[in-house]
Design an enzyme around this catalytic site. Structure first.
Site, PDB file in Angstrom:
ATOM      1  N   MET A  60      37.797  42.985  47.876  1.00 45.41           N
ATOM      2  CA  MET A  60      36.709  43.803  48.415  1.00 45.41           C
ATOM      3  C   MET A  60      36.157  43.168  49.699  1.00 45.41           C
ATOM      4  O   MET A  60      35.060  43.503  50.153  1.00 45.41           O
ATOM      5  CB  MET A  60      35.592  43.963  47.380  1.00 45.41           C
ATOM      6  N   HIS A  63      39.768  33.956  47.850  1.00 45.68           N
ATOM      7  CA  HIS A  63      40.687  35.023  48.257  1.00 45.68           C
ATOM      8  C   HIS A  63      41.900  34.428  48.988  1.00 45.68           C
ATOM      9  O   HIS A  63      43.035  34.810  48.746  1.00 45.68           O
ATOM     10  CB  HIS A  63      39.996  35.989  49.229  1.00 45.68           C
ATOM     11  N   LYS A 122      38.908  33.761  38.402  1.00 41.14           N
ATOM     12  CA  LYS A 122      37.454  33.882  38.541  1.00 41.14           C
ATOM     13  C   LYS A 122      36.971  35.108  37.758  1.00 41.14           C
ATOM     14  O   LYS A 122      35.943  35.082  37.109  1.00 41.14           O
ATOM     15  CB  LYS A 122      37.119  33.999  40.032  1.00 41.14           C
ATOM     16  N   GLN A 133      39.036  40.706  34.027  1.00 43.72           N
ATOM     17  CA  GLN A 133      39.755  41.667  34.881  1.00 43.72           C
ATOM     18  C   GLN A 133      41.259  41.379  34.871  1.00 43.72           C
ATOM     19  O   GLN A 133      42.079  42.290  34.749  1.00 43.72           O
ATOM     20  CB  GLN A 133      39.203  41.569  36.303  1.00 43.72           C
ATOM     21  N   SER A 174      32.354  32.973  45.582  1.00 39.39           N
ATOM     22  CA  SER A 174      32.171  34.402  45.354  1.00 39.39           C
ATOM     23  C   SER A 174      31.527  35.006  46.592  1.00 39.39           C
ATOM     24  O   SER A 174      30.693  34.368  47.244  1.00 39.39           O
ATOM     25  CB  SER A 174      31.249  34.615  44.147  1.00 39.39           C
TER      26      SER A 174
END
Ligand code: AMP
Length: 280
Positions: free
Chosen positions: A30, A37, A148, A152, A184
């Site tokens: 996102m 990431h 993390k 999910q 995050s």
């Protein structure tokens, strides 16, 4: 780096690469990219021929009172980071392109009723829908997800298994700040004092891990961890759970690995973290 905003152009580009026998890696994000990431992207760049990164703040996974509107969108900075890594393709769709009044839902049952799913109703349906769409568009051989968001990762793996999707889902370790706070995009909401409190989460998880690995009682450890979390400034504890890592159910005699899961509000910012634990 190719920046593609259109689904059909991306599909045609991928088809061309596939005809050439290229292996496709995919990292959905996102945006507001950080080293967490980037670790997934580096892993994909190493393992595959063509790495596609998507940046899309997916509205269907946010609840009505959540931070969809204020979620950070530093797209220029993100593009700079992606270029620097030599990412092959950035897929940057908008809401209108991704959602044209869909009537289809993708729902994984049971394992989405606990942990984050319990407190964010509909969240995992939104995640599964968008990841399903992205997989269909990109047709990746490998997709990289961070531990993390451990729940999910498990939910996506189950969806891929149940629907016989041909992508291989790879879980990657949590990247942390120097003081242990899990990286995050939401950490940037924290003020200085809140940021200090947030760094304690990791220390409390580490305490829990060492106590479990000493063979102490799970319920006593949980109580002690809850007490420590409640002492943090600006706290509202959403959940603290110690579950079997594979099944996300209560630990039993057959459990080999456990995971401690925590979701906590520091001020208005909801933070999640988790840690794997050996069971002896
Ligand atoms: P997000 O942009 O928050 O949707 O995250 C995109 C991907 O990056 C997800 O697979 C996350 O689990 C992963 N991710 C986010 N933060 C971290 C981190 N600190 N370490 C490893 N992976 C992460």
């Amino acid at each position: 780096m190719k920046v593609i905003k259109s689904i059909s152009i991306l599909q045609n580009t991928i088809k061309k690469y596939k005809r050439e026998g290229k292996i496709i890696g995919f990292v959905p994000t996102m945006g507001a990219l950080h080293d967490g990431h980037l670790s997934l992207i580096k892993r994909s760049l190493k393992k595959t021929d063509i790495t596609v990164v998507s940046i899309f703040v997916n509205p269907t996974q946010f609840g009505p009172n959540e931070d969809f509107n204020r979620y950070p969108r530093p797209i220029k900075k993100d593009m700079g980071l992606l270029k620097k890594l030599n990412t092959d393709i950035l897929f940057l769709p908008n809401n209108e392109i991704m959602y044209k009044d869909p009537l289809t839902t993708v729902s994984v049952k049971n394992i989405t009723n606990i942990l984050c799913g319990k407190y964010r109703p509909g969240h995992f349906d939104g995640v599964c829908l968008v990841v399903n769409k992205l997989f269909n568009i990109i047709m990746p051989d490998y997709a990289f997800f961070g531990e993390k968001d451990f729940q999910q990762l498990i939910v996506i793996k189950k969806m891929v298994f149940d629907l016989n999707m041909s992508v291989k889902v790879i879980g990657c370790p949590i990247i942390r700040e120097k003081d242990g706070l899990a990286m995050s995009s939401r950490n940037m909401y924290l003020n200085k004092e809140e940021r200090k409190s947030a760094s304690q989460i990791n220390k409390i998880l580490k305490y829990g891990k060492s106590e479990i690995e000493k063979g102490k009682s799970i319920s006593l450890i949980k109580n002690s961890m809850k007490k420590q979390l409640k002492k943090l400034k600006y706290r509202k504890l959403e959940y603290l759970e110690i579950l079997d890592e594979k099944t996300l159910s209560k630990i039993n005699n057959k459990s080999k690995k456990a995971r401690i899961f925590v979701a906590i509000y520091i001020g208005k910012t909801r933070l999640i973290d988790n840690m794997g634990v050996k069971i002896i």
